[in-house]
Design an enzyme around this catalytic site. Structure first.
Site, PDB file in Angstrom:
ATOM      1  N   ASP A   1      -2.239  36.967  59.991  1.00  0.00           N
ATOM      2  CA  ASP A   1      -2.942  35.785  59.453  1.00  0.00           C
ATOM      3  C   ASP A   1      -3.183  34.748  60.543  1.00  0.00           C
ATOM      4  O   ASP A   1      -4.254  34.137  60.610  1.00  0.00           O
ATOM      5  CB  ASP A   1      -2.135  35.158  58.315  1.00  0.00           C
ATOM      6  CG  ASP A   1      -2.142  35.999  57.042  1.00  0.00           C
ATOM      7  OD1 ASP A   1      -2.922  36.979  56.973  1.00  0.00           O
ATOM      8  OD2 ASP A   1      -1.371  35.674  56.121  1.00  0.00           O
TER       9      ASP A   1
ATOM     10  N   ASP B   1     -15.678  42.384  64.892  1.00  0.00           N
ATOM     11  CA  ASP B   1     -14.525  43.091  64.356  1.00  0.00           C
ATOM     12  C   ASP B   1     -13.370  42.970  65.353  1.00  0.00           C
ATOM     13  O   ASP B   1     -13.561  43.208  66.551  1.00  0.00           O
ATOM     14  CB  ASP B   1     -14.890  44.564  64.140  1.00  0.00           C
ATOM     15  CG  ASP B   1     -13.783  45.335  63.465  1.00  0.00           C
ATOM     16  OD1 ASP B   1     -13.570  45.128  62.261  1.00  0.00           O
ATOM     17  OD2 ASP B   1     -13.120  46.139  64.154  1.00  0.00           O
ATOM     18  N   ILE B   2     -12.199  42.575  64.865  1.00  0.00           N
ATOM     19  CA  ILE B   2     -11.030  42.477  65.740  1.00  0.00           C
ATOM     20  C   ILE B   2     -10.540  43.897  66.044  1.00  0.00           C
ATOM     21  O   ILE B   2     -10.277  44.679  65.127  1.00  0.00           O
ATOM     22  CB  ILE B   2      -9.899  41.645  65.100  1.00  0.00           C
ATOM     23  CG1 ILE B   2     -10.388  40.227  64.784  1.00  0.00           C
ATOM     24  CG2 ILE B   2      -8.670  41.610  66.017  1.00  0.00           C
ATOM     25  CD1 ILE B   2      -9.384  39.378  64.021  1.00  0.00           C
TER      26      ILE B   2
ATOM     27  N   ASN C   1      -0.947  43.925  62.401  1.00  0.00           N
ATOM     28  CA  ASN C   1      -0.299  43.766  61.100  1.00  0.00           C
ATOM     29  C   ASN C   1       0.911  44.679  60.950  1.00  0.00           C
ATOM     30  O   ASN C   1       1.959  44.255  60.452  1.00  0.00           O
ATOM     31  CB  ASN C   1      -1.299  44.046  59.967  1.00  0.00           C
ATOM     32  CG  ASN C   1      -2.068  42.818  59.560  1.00  0.00           C
ATOM     33  OD1 ASN C   1      -1.643  41.692  59.777  1.00  0.00           O
ATOM     34  ND2 ASN C   1      -3.220  43.028  58.958  1.00  0.00           N
TER      35      ASN C   1
ATOM     36  N   GLU D   1     -10.745  41.994  58.831  1.00  0.00           N
ATOM     37  CA  GLU D   1     -10.772  41.414  60.180  1.00  0.00           C
ATOM     38  C   GLU D   1     -12.200  41.332  60.717  1.00  0.00           C
ATOM     39  O   GLU D   1     -12.414  41.299  61.922  1.00  0.00           O
ATOM     40  CB  GLU D   1      -9.872  42.216  61.121  1.00  0.00           C
ATOM     41  CG  GLU D   1     -10.395  43.570  61.537  1.00  0.00           C
ATOM     42  CD  GLU D   1     -10.155  44.697  60.530  1.00  0.00           C
ATOM     43  OE1 GLU D   1     -10.459  45.845  60.884  1.00  0.00           O
ATOM     44  OE2 GLU D   1      -9.680  44.455  59.408  1.00  0.00           O
TER      45      GLU D   1
END
Length: 195
Positions: A110, A93-94, A101, A136
């Site tokens: 993106d 997971d980012i 964003n 993500e």
């Protein structure tokens, strides 16, 4: 199915049907060939291949999507139960991706997703599979591995992502990831493994 050279230079898909010509003794003495343009069938096959790819792959990152991951997990569970071929998964997971964003825009988000996807897919073994699980989140399926190797690969990928960056004007952006890792057990199923 063949491709013939048209008099105007391009190649044209053609279906050829060959029919033997026999004499009264049933001996083949020749053949008749029927040529039929096959463009429509070739386009249908191409479209079906495109639709199949769209159903299994994430457009943004080029990685397998969640459906693709689930198919591969089923396959790996079958191998584990039938042949005792061990496998593990990394759930990645980012960290703080919403902030990327919200502050820099979805187009930068993106780019970050593509950067992480590229780092993952270019730094695993050829037998391993990287998928975009959603948003993500990424799922890496690692076959023929033990817990120590799983930890080592997770650490390597975490560090490589941390050291990767995208240059934006005068600055650059990098992200970190959190990784959950586990080895699949015989009594696991997809839900328990991911949990």
């Amino acid at each position: 199915d063949i491709y013939l050279h048209h008099k105007e230079g391009y190649r044209l898909p053609i279906m050829v049907k060959v029919i033997p010509i026999k004499n009264s003794s049933e001996k083949i003495i020749g053949a008749a060939e029927i040529f039929r343009e096959n463009t429509e069938n070739v386009q249908i096959v191409k479209r079906l291949e495109d639709l199949q790819k769209m159903a299994s792959f994430d457009f943004l990152t080029g990685l397998g999507n969640r459906r693709h991951a689930e198919i591969n997990l089923k396959y790996k569970f079958n191998e584990l139960k039938r042949y005792n071929l061990k496998f593990g998964v990394l759930f990645i997971d980012i960290d703080y991706f919403k902030i990327v964003n919200d502050t820099l825009g979805h187009h930068i988000g993106d780019k970050v997703l593509r950067m992480v996807a590229g780092t993952l897919s270019n730094n695993i073994r050829s037998l391993d599979i990287v998928n975009r699980w959603g948003g993500e989140e990424f799922l890496v399926i690692l076959g023929n591995i033990n817990a120590k190797e799983l930890y080592s690969i997770a650490s390597k990928l975490r560090l490589l992502i941390e050291k990767s960056s995208i240059f934006l004007g005068n600055g650059k952006i990098s992200v970190t990831v959190s990784i959950g890792a586990t080895m699949a057990k015989r009594n696991d199923n997809m839900k328990t493994l991911i949990a």
